[in-house]
Structure formats: C-alpha cells, structure tokens
Design a protein around this motif. Structure first.
Motif: not given
Length: 781
Positions: A465-480
């Motif tokens: 039996r297996l349980y898993s959790t995850g929390i994430f954030a991916l941010e992108q910044y563009t300038t020129g």
C-alpha cells in the motif's frame, strides 16, 4: 566506427533520390487555394493577435493581425491539415477541405497559462523552453505508428527503445527508462507497474493525437518519476463545433502479418438538459499478429492480440469546461519460448544455437501475458479571472497483469504463475496565474493512493500500500529577449510492504517513508535572427521502488531471475543541460549537451544463472552506485525548396560508474538517422504525393562493463527505410490518405544492444507497412 556495409548502399540511394527530387521539383505548379478567417478566444470572443497558423507538411504559415484575422495563400487543393497555436492557449489541429474552393473559418482557442515544460519548440513562439523537447504532431504520428507506442518515438533525438521481442517496447530517454520516465496518459500519470522494463505503456497508440517528449529532469510538474524525462501522450481535443465526423485508420504489417484498425467517431453541439453543447467521442482499436520473422527464421510464440476502446464527453461554459473519459486497453502477448529453458546447460546451448521456427504461426501458447488497463479520468477547468484558472483532475486506474509459465508446477494450471492487480487513485489541482505581463506561473497540489495485490502462484514482489503527496510551484519571468523560470517541489511517500511467507521465499513486513525537496532553474535567451540559447539545472530525488527492494523470483516477462535489496533507499540527481536552437523559414536546428550525476543510482547487475523448479534463468541483482551520464543530441531539418526536405539527427550517451570509472550497464549505442523527403502538390486524383528514403546507423556498443556473465552482440548495423504515399487519393469517390513504408529495406541481420532477447536471437527483419486513413462527416474546428 564499425558500421554494416549497407552504409554504402544507403549513401547511393540517398544520392539517387536527391537527384530525382531536384528534377521533380521543376514541375509546373497546380491549382492553389487560400484559407482566410479569424482566431478568437473561446471564453471572451475577442480576436487573438500573433496566433500562428501552419499548414502541416508544407513550409507555409502565417500569423494573425492585431484583431485576430489571417489569410494563408498558396495552399494545395486537397484536404489540408492545419495547426493553430498561440501563447496562452491550447493549440488546435484539424483538416480543412480545400479540394474545390477557398475556405473561410473561425477558430476558437481555449485559454491556458503556458507551463514552461510544455512549450513546443517548433511553434515559433516569442519565448522558447529551457529544456529540450520534441512534439510529434497528428499527421506525423500517423506516419510513424508501428507496433507499439514506443516505436513511434524512435526517431526523436535522445530516445532509444528497450524491447522484449516485437510487441513489447518502452522508451529510453538519455539512458534512463521505466520508473525514471514519466508517461502522461492525457492529464493522468500512467500507473501500470511501469517499474518492469518489459511492462510497456498500456496505451492505445491510435488514440494519441500528439506526443511530446521532454528530455531531461522535469520533476517540478511531474514528480520523481520524471528524473529522466516525460512522454506526454496528448489525446485529440473534444470538438467545439456542431456536427458529427469520424476517422478510420487501417494498418497492415508484413513481418508478423499484423492487421490493425481503429475507428473514431466524434461530435459536438449536442443539446441536453443542463448540458447544452455537449461534445463527445468514441474510439475502438483492434490488432492481431503472429510470429515475427528475422531475416533467417521465425521467432516462435511472439504473436499478440489487442483490443482497446475509449469514450469521452465534455462541456464548455463561460466559467470553464469539464470532461469525463473512460478507456480500456487489453492485450494477450506470447513470449519467445527460446528464453525459457530447463537447465543451465540448456540455457547455454540456447544462446549458442537459438530455438527458432521455420514456419509462421498465429498460435499464442505459454509463456504468455494477459494485460488489461482501465482508466477513468474526470477533469475540470474553472476560470477565476482573465489571467487565472484552476485545473482539477481525478484519475482511477485498474491494472490487471497475469503472466503464465511454460515450465514447472505452474505450466498446466489456469492460475497465473505471476499476477498483479494494481489500483491507483490520483488527484491534482493546478492554479495557473499571471501576475503581470512579465510574470506567470503554476502552483499545484497532487496526491496518490496505490495498492497492489500479488495473486499468482509464485512470488516476485509483495503486496503493498502506498500514499504520496506533493506540492509545487513553477514561476516564469520574461523581460525582453530573456525568460527565466524557477521551480520548487516537496514530495512525501509512505509505503507498507506486507509480509509474505512461503517454504522457499520469506519477505518481511516493512513500513518506510521518504520526504524531500526538488528544484529547478532555467533560462532562455532570444539572440535574434531565429537563434536562441537555453539552459536548465535540476535537482531531484526518487525513492527506491517496491521491485528494487523486494524482488525475489522469476520475472516471466523478462525471462530472468531478479533479486532485490531492502537496504536500497533513494536516488538523487543533479542534471544540467544546454541547448542552442535556430528556426527560420527553411531550417530548424537544435543542439543539446547535458550532464546528469546520479548518487546511489539503482541498476540491475548480471550474475550467474539461477536454477529453479521451473527452469534455468539469467539472474540479475539490484544494486546501487554513483553514476554519471554525459551526452548530446543534434537534429537539423532543412528545406532547400518547397518540395524537398532533408533531416538528420544524432544521439550519444556515455554512462559511467563513478566508483571505478567503468561503463554502466544497458546504455544505448550511438545512433545517427538521416532522411530525405520529396513532397509535391499533385492533381485532382492524387494530392500531396511524397517519397522518402531514410537510414539508421547504430554503432557497435563497445562501452560495456569489463566483466559480463554472457557475451553481447558485437557489430554495429545500418538499416534502410523507404516510404511512398499521398495525402489524398480518390478511391470510389472518396479521399483516402495512403502510405507504404518498408522498414529494414535490405532485410539486414542485426541485434540491438537494448534488445532483451539479444542473447538468443536476431531482431526482426524487413517489414512492409501499408497505411490507410480516411475521414468522413463534417465538424468545423
């Protein structure tokens, strides 16, 4: 380099085609058509500026003006595939009938905040992804479809295939496979005992509309299983317009006399109470094949049958959209009988003098596998503003695998020698946001519950039996011209392996938990003139799988005895890559170099064969070492004229055990592929004719560990392929797409280093593939 003598034949054939196509390119042009229209947001109705409209299979394309209008002229008078894409929107691919007149269309795109890892490299967008990725579109995928999903990816740079006979194959990305490659079946991660090297993805290849391969660590969005890369199998979007349409695809393969057919029906605009404008789809696929043939003999008991189907429905509203889909994959696979041997002496004789057949057979006997996979997916997208949306996904998967033995006490019983029932529930919530014109990103939460039942007569892995959790954030910044992305993810996993007791094997009760952080940083820079450069660095970890820690017994699918190690803990990787790209109207170039250092890399190490009550088998022990992988990928596509296309790609991987600087096991050999293709406009009875000639050169894999239990195939090899066809041929008053491909044209004898049957037999020989595809009905995009 050591190559097969057919290299010379390949060079001469390519020269002939180049000369022929140069003359054919001088033919007078036939009638052309113009496609006009507008591209609008499905949610707001406003025109989308700078959307890209591309005529698939040609060099023609354009972009929309500031109001979303476009005009694309010079198109061939045929049923022309068109792709429409724009930054921040889901792309659409469909076929427009231009056989008799010009057309005007209105295209509506669904909004989505672009995730960095999902950007396609060929869309000519204003930003480029930091990681190397390749997108195989619907029409190109239809031409590549082989006997397995993995075979459709063989031509992607950085990708090889590990195979167990002609019907079982899975992708190898930069030397990594199985539990280190995340396969996404739509929006749900495929969970089907993918830890087994011979457990091919249980996905209907005909149901895929596009396939994207992201090469390198991509764990921020996809978790620890994406340590080596991601394969995204993207289904066709549900139709938006009103009407009913369909598609029929039929393939025939000469080598194993396989027949394959897939029928798809879909519609939109169904008016139901509370569910107005319901969209729907239904598709079914059948396959059947017998024994595969090498240039000299048949491989006994390598046939298979397959029956797949899926249904889907969805709605679109001002607040967003929602959908429900169910798919079933079912197959019965024969296993090459010559790999299942009675004694150690017999095993050595089978390697020196393989067990083969002189005549063809469709009969599937033991050893064999019976596999079914059911997937239920519920999805929803809620718009929370003009620049914010929430994606919700629930997936239920039931994987049922039975493997039947041909020897010993389990040979005559209906009960499988080895059986697994894997039940997986997964949930995911992703919030896409745009804080400004420069900053956008995604934050998310995922969860998974998985249980395994081992119901066979023999032990290989315990129930767990297996349980898993995850929390994430991916941010992108563009300038020129500069785009920078950064991501962070935290995962936890809890696993309970239940005690197993038997007269021969005892597996202890074991409860373990893991937790850790992953991170990534990437940047891409537009250098102007179609040139860009991108780089990424990722730090990831992966806990040891249940099979790596507890395996003990015969794995019938691989015909080998596997031994786990409960002391194995986790792998940790630090991956860096650098990519140079160039895109213009005539040429696309991509060069990538990478380094991947993996601490406590888990692998199967060969050892002396093991004699069991069911026979003798090659034996392998799971072990860990510190590894380093260096490699590079290159691809170039050049169109000197509107009718001629030249393509070449190369891949190399250098896997090294850092503890003693010796080569790693099972690293792909160096590969080089080249292709020349001519395509014309044709006339009324035949539109879009083409001819192509290609070659695959595989170098002898000399980088092998110094001490091997069994000898390996020695020579490199070269394979030729030939393809002819047309985008539309008039048959009985209906337009049909036809293609004839000859793979391994010269029927070259060879053994690939990644073939698990390389110790016994040659790989299959020449295969003549006939493809037919036709559409019917009316369904505007």
């Amino acid at each position: 380099m050591s190559y097969h003598p057919t290299v010379r034949a390949a060079a001469l054939s390519l020269s002939f085609v180049l000369a022929t196509t140069a003359l054919q390119a001088q033919r007078p042009a036939t009638a052309t058509r113009t496609l006009t229209g507008s591209v609008r947001s499905l949610d707001t109705g406003e025109g989308i500026a700078a959307a890209r409209i591309t005529a698939t299979g040609t060099s023609l394309g354009t972009t929309t003006d500031e109001h979303g209008h476009f005009a694309l002229g010079g198109l061939p008078a045929r049923r022309q595939p068109i792709r429409i894409s724009a930054i921040g929107y889901h792309p659409i691919t469909d076929t427009i009938d231009l056989q008799t007149t010009d057309r005007e269309v209105i295209v509506r795109l669904r909004a989505v905040v672009v995730e960095l890892a999902g950007l396609e490299t060929t869309a000519r967008a204003r930003t480029t992804p930091a990681q190397a990725s390749t997108l195989i579109g619907a029409d190109e995928l239809a031409q590549r479809r082989g006997q397995t999903l993995a075979r459709s990816l063989e031509q992607v740079p950085g990708v090889a295939v590990i195979q167990y006979g002609p019907s079982i194959a899975k992708p190898v990305v930069r030397g990594l496979h199985s539990a280190r490659i995340r396969i996404m079946n739509g929006t749900v991660p495929q969970e089907g005992q993918q830890w087994g090297a011979e457990h091919a993805p249980e996905i209907d290849g005909f149901a895929a509309n596009e396939i994207e391969v992201i090469r390198g660590a991509a764990g921020i969005l996809y978790g620890s299983a994406a340590m080596g890369g991601v394969v995204r199998v993207v289904p066709r979007p549900l139709p938006i317009g009103h009407g009913v349409a369909g598609e029929l695809q039929v393939n025939g393969f000469s080598n194993n006399r396989q027949g394959a057919a897939s029928l798809r029906l879909e519609g939109g605009g169904v008016d139901l109470p509370l569910l107005a404008d319901l969209s729907w789809r239904a598709q079914a696929t059948l396959r059947g094949a017998g024994d595969a043939r090498t240039p000299a003999y048949y491989l006994p008991n390598t046939g298979f049958t397959e029956a797949d189907w899926h249904v889907a429905a969805g709605i679109h509203r001002g607040w967003g959209r929602a959908g429900l889909a169910f798919s079933h994959f079912g197959t019965t696979l024969g296993q090459y009988t010559g790999a299942h041997i009675g004694t150690v002496d017999d095993l050595e004789r089978a390697m020196a003098d393989p067990i083969v057949a002189e005549t063809f057979s469709r009969t599937i006997t033991r050893p064999s596998q019976e596999i079914s996979h059911n997937l239920l997916t519920a999805t929803g997208t809620v718009r929370l503003g003009t620049a914010t949306s929430l994606d919700l996904t629930y997936g239920y998967q039931y994987n049922n695998r039975n493997e039947y033995d041909s020897r010993g006490f389990a040979a005559a019983t209906p009960r499988p020698a080895f059986g697994l029932r894997l039940i997986t529930h997964s949930v995911e919530a992703k919030l896409h946001h745009r804080l400004s014109d420069q900053v956008r990103g995604t934050v998310g939460l995922v969860g998974l519950r998985q249980g395994n039942l081992s119901r066979g007569r023999s032990f290989l892995i315990p129930q767990y039996r297996l349980y898993s959790t995850g929390i994430f954030a991916l941010e992108q910044y563009t300038t020129g011209a500069l785009t920078v992305s950064a991501g962070l993810r935290h995962d936890t996993r809890w696993q309970h392996a239940f005690q197993y007791g038997a007269p021969v094997i005892i597996s202890p009760d074991d409860i373990r938990s893991w937790a850790g952080l992953s991170g990534s940083l990437g940047a891409s820079l537009d250098l102007g003139g179609g040139w860009s450069i991108a780089s990424s660095v990722s730090r990831m970890w992966r806990p040891a799988n249940i099979n790596e820690r507890f395996s003990r017994g015969v794995h019938h699918g691989t015909a080998q005895y596997e031994i786990g190690d409960t002391a194995l803990d986790r792998e940790q990787t630090l991956a860096v890559d650098l990519t140079l790209r160039h895109v213009d109207d005539r040429m696309r170039l991509e060069l990538t170099a990478y380094r991947n250092a993996i601490d406590d890399f888990i692998y199967l190490r060969p050892r002396d064969p093991v004699q069991t009550v069911r026979g003798a088998y090659p034996a392998y022990q799971y072990m860990a070492t510190d590894a380093r992988m260096l490699g590079g990928e290159a691809s170039i596509q050049y169109e000197p004229t509107d009718q001629l296309m030249l393509h070449a790609s190369g891949t190399l991987v250098r896997g090294t055990d850092r503890s003693d600087e010796t080569p790693l096991y099972d690293m792909p050999a160096d590969r080089l592929r080249a292709l020349v293709r001519w395509h014309g406009e044709g006339g009324d009875r035949m539109a879009g004719p083409y001819i192509e000639l290609g070659t695959t050169l595989v170098r002898h894999q000399a980088r092998v560990p110094p001490s091997l239990v069994h000898p390996l195939p020695g020579d490199g090899y070269a394979l030729l392929s030939l393809g002819i066809g047309a985008a539309r041929v008039q048959l009985l008053g209906h337009g049909v797409e036809l293609g004839l491909d000859v793979r391994n044209l010269l029927d070259t004898t060879h053994r690939d280093y990644l073939s698990r049957y390389r110790l016994f037999v040659d790989d299959p020989g020449r295969d003549i593939v006939l493809r037919m595809r036709t559409t019917f009905g009316t369904l505007p995009i």
